[in-house]
Design an enzyme around this catalytic site. Structure first.
Site, PDB file in Angstrom:
ATOM      1  N   GLY A  16       0.824  -1.213   0.000  1.00 27.68           N
ATOM      2  CA  GLY A  16       0.000   0.000   0.000  1.00 27.68           C
ATOM      3  C   GLY A  16       0.851   1.252   0.000  1.00 27.68           C
ATOM      4  N   ALA A  17       1.943   1.216  -0.776  1.00 24.25           N
ATOM      5  CA  ALA A  17       2.935   2.307  -0.735  1.00 24.25           C
ATOM      6  C   ALA A  17       2.603   3.467  -1.665  1.00 24.25           C
ATOM      7  CB  ALA A  17       4.318   1.759  -1.079  1.00 24.25           C
ATOM      8  N   ASP A  66      -1.281  -7.232  -5.496  1.00 22.70           N
ATOM      9  CA  ASP A  66      -2.655  -7.188  -4.992  1.00 22.70           C
ATOM     10  C   ASP A  66      -2.679  -8.119  -3.793  1.00 22.70           C
ATOM     11  OD1 ASP A  66      -5.307  -7.426  -4.382  1.00 22.70           O
ATOM     12  OD2 ASP A  66      -5.971  -8.010  -6.386  1.00 22.70           O
ATOM     13  N   TYR A 159     -13.972  -2.786   9.135  1.00 22.68           N
ATOM     14  CA  TYR A 159     -12.637  -2.222   9.312  1.00 22.68           C
ATOM     15  C   TYR A 159     -12.129  -2.473  10.731  1.00 22.68           C
ATOM     16  CZ  TYR A 159      -8.837   1.210   9.485  1.00 22.68           C
ATOM     17  OH  TYR A 159      -7.620   1.812   9.636  1.00 22.68           O
ATOM     18  N   LYS A 163      -8.940  -4.805  11.915  1.00 24.83           N
ATOM     19  CA  LYS A 163      -7.786  -4.278  12.655  1.00 24.83           C
ATOM     20  C   LYS A 163      -7.617  -4.980  14.005  1.00 24.83           C
ATOM     21  CE  LYS A 163      -6.251  -1.409   9.544  1.00 24.83           C
ATOM     22  NZ  LYS A 163      -4.963  -1.650   8.870  1.00 24.83           N
TER      23      LYS A 163
END
Length: 253
Positions: A16-17, A66, A159, A163
């Site tokens: 996710g950079a 991905d 979400y 987490k």
């Protein structure tokens, strides 16, 4: 920079950079001498970051990954290691959120969020760990959790569940991998001002949320620099299974 926080010998893969926190982590770690592998679904977005880091004399390589596709994870790590050598640190940062009440979340919403945030991080970590074990190499995995892994907010149930799962995955993997000299820790940011949520902080809802943070401000991306350097370097060598919170005191309320 103290030798304690030195990352110059590390090859760090960041998922996710392409934007937000992932991009900031890449800039900071490259700025401190690490070779950084930039991974995301959209390579076009990564290219400008790769050019920027190289332009400053840093080492960077962009790879298409991905995280919801385990074959894509393995292929991306192959490409990463061909470009910059064995990955010594993984930063599991890729993630998404779908904002709706729980009763309105669809199965597709659930699958997308859990797939990217929890399944993706888990299988990226296990893929990297297997390679580290095969090489008998010391390793380090940093999972990006959230204060919502231990607290909750409305409209974000998948979400927050993902987490919370990341927090448990961190501890479970830390316990299993300690014997292989691989550390696994998590960073749990609070509310951070990124391009994705920047407009929100000026709205009445955003202003109300800021009032709930004891420091009375939303975090800047750079507020995580110290914590990511700690976790990615040998400065945290006796830490595993830890969750570091950087939230301006949000969880105190």
């Amino acid at each position: 920079m103290s030798a304690l926080f030195d990352v110059a010998k590390e090859t760090i893969l960041i998922t996710g950079a392409s934007q937000g926190l992932g991009r900031q982590f890449a800039r900071v770690l490259a700025g401190h001498g690490a070779a950084v592998v930039l991974a995301a679904r959209q390579v076009v977005k990564l290219k400008s970051l790769e050019d920027e880091i190289r332009g400053k004399g840093g080492r960077a390589a962009a790879v298409q990954m991905d995280v919801t596709d385990t074959a894509s994870i393995a292929k991306a790590i192959d490409a990463a290691e061909a470009a910059l050598g064995p990955v010594t640190v993984l930063i599991n940062n890729a993630g998404i959120a779908v904002e709706k009440l729980a009763v309105e979340q669809t199965e597709a919403d659930w699958d997308a969020v859990i797939g990217a945030n929890l399944k993706g991080a888990y299988f990226a970590a296990t893929e990297v760990a297997r390679r580290m074990i095969a090489r008998k190499q010391e390793g380090n995995i940093v999972n990006i959790a959230s204060v919502l892994g231990v607290s909750v907010m409305k409209f974000l149930s998948p979400y927050t569940i993902s987490k919370a799962g990341i927090v448990q995955a961190t501890k479970a993997m830390a316990l299993e991998l300690a014997g292989n000299n691989i550390r696994v820790n998590a960073l749990a940011p609070g509310y951070i001002d990124t391009e994705m949520n920047h407009e929100f902080w000026a709205t009445p809802g955003g202003e109300r949320l800021i009032k709930r943070i004891p420091q009375r401000r939303v975090g800047a991306e750079s507020d995580l620099d110290g914590a990511i350097l700690l976790l990615a370097s040998q400065a945290s060598r006796y830490m595993t299974g830890s969750v570091i919170t950087v939230d301006g005191g949000f969880l105190l309320t």
